[in-house]
Design a protein around this motif. Structure first.
Motif, PDB file in Angstrom:
ATOM      1  N   LEU A 178       8.946 -32.034  48.258  1.00  0.00           N
ATOM      2  CA  LEU A 178       8.097 -32.090  47.064  1.00  0.00           C
ATOM      3  C   LEU A 178       7.037 -33.187  47.193  1.00  0.00           C
ATOM      4  CD1 LEU A 178      10.679 -31.660  44.156  1.00  0.00           C
ATOM      5  CD2 LEU A 178       8.953 -30.019  44.926  1.00  0.00           C
ATOM      6  N   SER A 179       7.468 -34.379  47.597  1.00  0.00           N
ATOM      7  CA  SER A 179       6.485 -35.454  47.752  1.00  0.00           C
ATOM      8  C   SER A 179       5.588 -35.190  48.959  1.00  0.00           C
ATOM      9  CB  SER A 179       7.163 -36.825  47.861  1.00  0.00           C
ATOM     10  OG  SER A 179       7.973 -36.919  49.007  1.00  0.00           O
ATOM     11  N   GLY A 180       6.107 -34.477  49.969  1.00  0.00           N
ATOM     12  CA  GLY A 180       5.287 -34.113  51.130  1.00  0.00           C
ATOM     13  C   GLY A 180       4.181 -33.139  50.763  1.00  0.00           C
ATOM     14  N   VAL A 181       4.495 -32.182  49.892  1.00  0.00           N
ATOM     15  CA  VAL A 181       3.466 -31.246  49.408  1.00  0.00           C
ATOM     16  C   VAL A 181       2.394 -32.013  48.644  1.00  0.00           C
ATOM     17  CG1 VAL A 181       3.056 -29.353  47.776  1.00  0.00           C
ATOM     18  CG2 VAL A 181       4.937 -29.212  49.406  1.00  0.00           C
ATOM     19  N   MET A 182       2.832 -32.960  47.818  1.00  0.00           N
ATOM     20  CA  MET A 182       1.871 -33.785  47.086  1.00  0.00           C
ATOM     21  C   MET A 182       1.014 -34.606  48.055  1.00  0.00           C
ATOM     22  SD  MET A 182       2.764 -35.897  43.762  1.00  0.00           S
ATOM     23  CE  MET A 182       1.800 -35.259  42.445  1.00  0.00           C
ATOM     24  N   ASP A 183       1.639 -35.141  49.083  1.00  0.00           N
ATOM     25  CA  ASP A 183       0.949 -35.900  50.123  1.00  0.00           C
ATOM     26  C   ASP A 183      -0.137 -35.030  50.772  1.00  0.00           C
ATOM     27  OD1 ASP A 183       0.203 -37.307  52.463  1.00  0.00           O
ATOM     28  OD2 ASP A 183       2.251 -37.763  53.041  1.00  0.00           O
ATOM     29  N   MET A 184       0.242 -33.815  51.170  1.00  0.00           N
ATOM     30  CA  MET A 184      -0.717 -32.903  51.815  1.00  0.00           C
ATOM     31  C   MET A 184      -1.862 -32.543  50.863  1.00  0.00           C
ATOM     32  SD  MET A 184       0.253 -32.446  54.946  1.00  0.00           S
ATOM     33  CE  MET A 184      -0.299 -30.900  55.617  1.00  0.00           C
ATOM     34  N   ALA A 185      -1.522 -32.295  49.606  1.00  0.00           N
ATOM     35  CA  ALA A 185      -2.547 -31.925  48.623  1.00  0.00           C
ATOM     36  C   ALA A 185      -3.536 -33.070  48.393  1.00  0.00           C
ATOM     37  CB  ALA A 185      -1.892 -31.515  47.300  1.00  0.00           C
ATOM     38  N   ILE A 186      -3.014 -34.276  48.263  1.00  0.00           N
ATOM     39  CA  ILE A 186      -3.893 -35.438  48.066  1.00  0.00           C
ATOM     40  C   ILE A 186      -4.768 -35.646  49.298  1.00  0.00           C
ATOM     41  CG2 ILE A 186      -3.983 -37.942  47.716  1.00  0.00           C
ATOM     42  CD1 ILE A 186      -1.369 -37.637  46.065  1.00  0.00           C
ATOM     43  N   VAL A 204       1.438 -43.309  46.422  1.00  0.00           N
ATOM     44  CA  VAL A 204       1.993 -42.273  45.540  1.00  0.00           C
ATOM     45  C   VAL A 204       3.351 -41.808  46.063  1.00  0.00           C
ATOM     46  CG1 VAL A 204       1.624 -39.931  44.655  1.00  0.00           C
ATOM     47  CG2 VAL A 204      -0.301 -41.518  44.816  1.00  0.00           C
ATOM     48  N   VAL A 205       3.444 -41.570  47.344  1.00  0.00           N
ATOM     49  CA  VAL A 205       4.661 -41.037  47.955  1.00  0.00           C
ATOM     50  C   VAL A 205       5.825 -42.029  47.852  1.00  0.00           C
ATOM     51  CG1 VAL A 205       5.664 -40.378  50.185  1.00  0.00           C
ATOM     52  CG2 VAL A 205       3.489 -39.404  49.451  1.00  0.00           C
ATOM     53  N   VAL A 206       5.577 -43.298  48.084  1.00  0.00           N
ATOM     54  CA  VAL A 206       6.649 -44.299  48.012  1.00  0.00           C
ATOM     55  C   VAL A 206       7.251 -44.334  46.607  1.00  0.00           C
ATOM     56  CG1 VAL A 206       7.123 -46.783  48.057  1.00  0.00           C
ATOM     57  CG2 VAL A 206       5.903 -45.729  49.947  1.00  0.00           C
ATOM     58  N   VAL A 207       6.411 -44.311  45.594  1.00  0.00           N
ATOM     59  CA  VAL A 207       6.902 -44.343  44.209  1.00  0.00           C
ATOM     60  C   VAL A 207       7.704 -43.077  43.904  1.00  0.00           C
ATOM     61  CG1 VAL A 207       6.207 -44.350  41.787  1.00  0.00           C
ATOM     62  CG2 VAL A 207       5.072 -45.886  43.400  1.00  0.00           C
ATOM     63  N   LEU A 208       7.161 -41.922  44.229  1.00  0.00           N
ATOM     64  CA  LEU A 208       7.876 -40.661  43.993  1.00  0.00           C
ATOM     65  C   LEU A 208       9.214 -40.617  44.720  1.00  0.00           C
ATOM     66  CD1 LEU A 208       5.156 -37.867  44.214  1.00  0.00           C
ATOM     67  CD2 LEU A 208       6.551 -38.460  42.242  1.00  0.00           C
ATOM     68  N   ASN A 209       9.218 -41.041  45.964  1.00  0.00           N
ATOM     69  CA  ASN A 209      10.444 -40.987  46.747  1.00  0.00           C
ATOM     70  C   ASN A 209      11.525 -41.911  46.210  1.00  0.00           C
ATOM     71  OD1 ASN A 209       9.496 -38.992  48.425  1.00  0.00           O
ATOM     72  ND2 ASN A 209       8.764 -40.415  49.964  1.00  0.00           N
ATOM     73  N   TYR A 210      11.131 -43.061  45.677  1.00  0.00           N
ATOM     74  CA  TYR A 210      12.123 -43.947  45.068  1.00  0.00           C
ATOM     75  C   TYR A 210      12.749 -43.267  43.850  1.00  0.00           C
ATOM     76  CZ  TYR A 210      14.553 -47.758  42.874  1.00  0.00           C
ATOM     77  OH  TYR A 210      15.536 -48.531  42.298  1.00  0.00           O
ATOM     78  N   ILE A 211      11.917 -42.670  43.021  1.00  0.00           N
ATOM     79  CA  ILE A 211      12.419 -41.987  41.823  1.00  0.00           C
ATOM     80  C   ILE A 211      13.374 -40.860  42.211  1.00  0.00           C
ATOM     81  CG2 ILE A 211      11.736 -40.543  39.859  1.00  0.00           C
ATOM     82  CD1 ILE A 211       9.126 -42.303  39.785  1.00  0.00           C
ATOM     83  N   PHE A 212      12.965 -40.033  43.169  1.00  0.00           N
ATOM     84  CA  PHE A 212      13.833 -38.952  43.629  1.00  0.00           C
ATOM     85  C   PHE A 212      15.147 -39.491  44.195  1.00  0.00           C
ATOM     86  CE2 PHE A 212       9.902 -36.158  44.665  1.00  0.00           C
ATOM     87  CZ  PHE A 212       9.853 -35.695  43.357  1.00  0.00           C
ATOM     88  N   SER A 213      15.060 -40.525  45.024  1.00  0.00           N
ATOM     89  CA  SER A 213      16.258 -41.073  45.659  1.00  0.00           C
ATOM     90  C   SER A 213      17.212 -41.672  44.631  1.00  0.00           C
ATOM     91  CB  SER A 213      15.879 -42.131  46.693  1.00  0.00           C
ATOM     92  OG  SER A 213      15.216 -41.526  47.775  1.00  0.00           O
ATOM     93  N   LYS A 214      16.669 -42.405  43.709  1.00  0.00           N
ATOM     94  CA  LYS A 214      17.482 -43.100  42.701  1.00  0.00           C
ATOM     95  C   LYS A 214      18.117 -42.126  41.711  1.00  0.00           C
ATOM     96  CE  LYS A 214      18.826 -46.805  40.435  1.00  0.00           C
ATOM     97  NZ  LYS A 214      19.938 -47.548  40.952  1.00  0.00           N
ATOM     98  N   PHE A 249      11.563 -52.914  51.398  1.00  0.00           N
ATOM     99  CA  PHE A 249      11.549 -53.270  52.815  1.00  0.00           C
ATOM    100  C   PHE A 249      11.576 -52.019  53.687  1.00  0.00           C
ATOM    101  CE2 PHE A 249      13.870 -54.215  56.775  1.00  0.00           C
ATOM    102  CZ  PHE A 249      12.993 -55.130  57.326  1.00  0.00           C
ATOM    103  N   PHE A 250      12.576 -51.163  53.470  1.00  0.00           N
ATOM    104  CA  PHE A 250      12.699 -49.967  54.308  1.00  0.00           C
ATOM    105  C   PHE A 250      11.632 -48.927  53.969  1.00  0.00           C
ATOM    106  CE2 PHE A 250      16.956 -51.777  54.930  1.00  0.00           C
ATOM    107  CZ  PHE A 250      16.931 -51.844  56.310  1.00  0.00           C
ATOM    108  N   GLY A 251      11.194 -48.904  52.718  1.00  0.00           N
ATOM    109  CA  GLY A 251      10.065 -48.047  52.353  1.00  0.00           C
ATOM    110  C   GLY A 251       8.806 -48.494  53.077  1.00  0.00           C
TER     111      GLY A 251
END
Length: 133
Positions: free
Chosen positions: A87-95, A117-127, A16-18
């Motif tokens: 980290l996910s922001g760099v990936m976002d910019m690269a993509i 891609v970013v939502v999945v990565l951010n969940y993993i990092f957060s969790k 929801f918040f993502g």
């Protein structure tokens, strides 16, 4: 049903918040590109910053229900959060760059692709790193 909601409360809240964070990101991006006429990479950086600020508050408060208190502990948590989001922001910019400048995909389409891609990565990092219990 109630048991399932309690069991998956965190994932449901994150989705929801993502989703809302993604809306913040995309709305800010399109305002920056279509209204303000900014370059797509500049707009992407600005929308990333807005989304990170929104996500920290919502993730900390409602998704992972952080119990961290005290200025230094909260600053440590915030620093870890922003570091992982970088980290996910760099990936976002690269993509975005590869999709738009190398492959030739329209930036609006690339923006939606990056968000998945970013939502999945951010969940993993957060969790696993930021809000682990």
């Amino acid at each position: 049903m109630k048991e399932l909601l309690l069991k998956y409360k965190e994932i449901i809240a994150y989705l929801f918040f993502g989703g809302l964070t993604t809306v913040v990101n995309i709305v800010v991006y399109f305002v920056c590109t279509n209204v303000l006429g900014l370059n797509y990479l500049v707009a992407n950086a600005i929308s990333w910053a807005a989304a990170v600020a929104f996500a920290y508050v919502t993730n900390r408060t409602w998704v992972f229900e952080s119990k961290v208190r005290g200025v230094s502990a909260v600053l440590r948590e915030l620093t870890t959060f922003v570091g992982c989001r970088l980290l996910s922001g760099v990936m976002d910019m690269a993509i975005m760059f590869i999709s738009v400048d190398v492959i030739g995909i329209p930036d609006s389409v690339a923006k939606f692709i990056t968000q998945v891609v970013v939502v999945v990565l951010n969940y993993i990092f957060s969790k696993l790193i930021i809000f682990r219990k």
